[in-house]
Design an enzyme around this catalytic site. Structure first.
Site, PDB file in Angstrom:
ATOM      1  N   HIS A 163     -42.524  12.908  -7.536  1.00  0.00           N
ATOM      2  CA  HIS A 163     -42.045  11.658  -6.947  1.00  0.00           C
ATOM      3  C   HIS A 163     -42.783  11.500  -5.622  1.00  0.00           C
ATOM      4  O   HIS A 163     -42.444  12.153  -4.636  1.00  0.00           O
ATOM      5  CB  HIS A 163     -40.522  11.740  -6.754  1.00  0.00           C
ATOM      6  CG  HIS A 163     -39.935  10.556  -6.075  1.00  0.00           C
ATOM      7  ND1 HIS A 163     -38.634  10.551  -5.600  1.00  0.00           N
ATOM      8  CD2 HIS A 163     -40.446   9.327  -5.788  1.00  0.00           C
ATOM      9  CE1 HIS A 163     -38.391   9.369  -5.052  1.00  0.00           C
ATOM     10  NE2 HIS A 163     -39.472   8.619  -5.141  1.00  0.00           N
ATOM     11  N   MET A 212     -43.535  10.087  -2.474  1.00  0.00           N
ATOM     12  CA  MET A 212     -43.066   9.237  -1.368  1.00  0.00           C
ATOM     13  C   MET A 212     -44.137   9.283  -0.288  1.00  0.00           C
ATOM     14  O   MET A 212     -43.987   9.929   0.756  1.00  0.00           O
ATOM     15  CB  MET A 212     -41.715   9.751  -0.878  1.00  0.00           C
ATOM     16  CG  MET A 212     -40.602   9.443  -1.873  1.00  0.00           C
ATOM     17  SD  MET A 212     -39.106  10.373  -1.590  1.00  0.00           S
ATOM     18  CE  MET A 212     -39.475  11.830  -2.545  1.00  0.00           C
TER      19      MET A 212
HETATM   20  C1  DX5 Z   1     -34.666  11.540  -1.968  1.00  0.00           C
HETATM   21  C2  DX5 Z   1     -35.282  12.219  -3.143  1.00  0.00           C
HETATM   22  C3  DX5 Z   1     -34.302  12.654  -4.171  1.00  0.00           C
HETATM   23  C4  DX5 Z   1     -33.281  13.638  -3.689  1.00  0.00           C
HETATM   24  C5  DX5 Z   1     -32.127  13.681  -4.629  1.00  0.00           C
HETATM   25  O1  DX5 Z   1     -35.658  10.994  -1.211  1.00  0.00           O
HETATM   26  O2  DX5 Z   1     -36.180  11.360  -3.768  1.00  0.00           O
HETATM   27  O3  DX5 Z   1     -34.973  13.142  -5.318  1.00  0.00           O
HETATM   28  O4  DX5 Z   1     -33.791  14.922  -3.544  1.00  0.00           O
HETATM   29  O5  DX5 Z   1     -31.161  14.513  -4.100  1.00  0.00           O
HETATM   30  P1  DX5 Z   1     -29.609  14.172  -4.200  1.00  0.00           P
HETATM   31  O6  DX5 Z   1     -29.264  14.178  -5.638  1.00  0.00           O
HETATM   32  O7  DX5 Z   1     -28.983  15.237  -3.415  1.00  0.00           O
HETATM   33  O8  DX5 Z   1     -29.412  12.798  -3.588  1.00  0.00           O
HETATM   34 ZN    ZN Z   2     -36.902  11.956  -5.734  1.00  0.00          ZN
END
Ligand code: DX5
Ligand code: ZN
Length: 227
Positions: free
Chosen positions: A70, A72
């Site tokens: 993912h 970001m």
């Molecule tokens: C947040 C991340 C998520 C996060 C999810 O920016 O993209 O993947 O780690 O963690 P929880 O389930 O604790 O919200």
């Molecule tokens: Zn994520």
């Protein structure tokens, strides 16, 4: 017609990252279908995690795991080649900072990875409508990206519903604050790929939580299939 499949992808962001491999293996042994690896660059989001060198080491230890990164990051095109070299299966990137989303999609495919399009809570789903045909999956963020352990944003569910109504066979992922207390909203809206971080990592019994998440999604998939 391709059949929708429920997949549970734990996020290791809030795990003990000094033991990334051990924690990842534990999640796979607990029933995870894939691992959701949160890559942050400190620019697109106000946090830093890890990059392709760490992902490559993890891949060496887990040759058969499905790995989704993912991304970001402010410049997703920059990391396509190194993530492909790390044998990432799916490269999910945020469309918000991209001038040329089709180009990024094309480069990801050329590099041999699946394409995931991610949108932040303030991004309308209609802004990515033109690109959905180029994607394997759409990620609807249910928190502001950057940190684990935040509160689930139920008001994102109309986006998931809109996607499911318009794209019955699309893989739709939710990420952020998803756990036993919020999974039913996601499942009913039509999400079939479930990212869950703290709810799994901090559970006393992670296999049980993964099972519960899967049952909630499968119930809706089966209900819809029988309509
Ligand atoms: C947040 C991340 C998520 C996060 C999810 O920016 O993209 O993947 O780690 O963690 P929880 O389930 O604790 O919200
Ligand atoms: Zn994520």
């Amino acid at each position: 017609m391709p059949k929708l499949c429920c997949k549970i992808g734990p996020s290791i962001l809030n795990a003990d990252l000094s033991q990334l491999y051990i924690e990842s293996q534990r999640l796979i042994d607990s029933g995870a279908d894939y691992l959701h690896l949160d890559v942050m660059d400190g620019i697109f989001v106000p946090n830093l995690t890890f990059g392709h060198p760490v992902v490559k080491c993890l891949r060496n230890k887990l040759p058969n795991a499905m790995l989704e990164t993912h991304m970001m990051v402010q410049n997703p095109i920059q990391w396509i080649a190194p993530m492909a070299d790390a044998q990432v299966n799916q490269y999910t990137f945020h469309t918000e900072p991209c001038d040329d989303v089709p180009l990024v999609c094309r480069k990801i495919k050329e590099a041999g990875m699946k394409v995931g399009l991610a949108i932040k809570p303030n991004t309308s789903v209609t802004l990515i409508e033109d690109f959905i045909d180029m994607a394997d999956m759409v990620l609807v963020m249910t928190v502001e990206p950057g940190f684990g352990g935040q509160k689930f944003m139920k008001d994102m569910m109309p986006k998931v519903k809109w996607l499911r109504n318009n794209y019955p066979n699309l893989d739709i992922e939710v990420d952020g604050g998803v756990g036993p207390n919020t999974i039913d909203y996601c499942a009913k809206a039509g999400a079939n790929m479930i990212v869950s971080g703290t709810a799994i990592i901090q559970a006393e019994n992670p296999p049980q939580v993964i099972k519960l998440l899967r049952e909630s999604v499968n119930k809706e998939i089966n209900l819809n299939a029988s309509v």
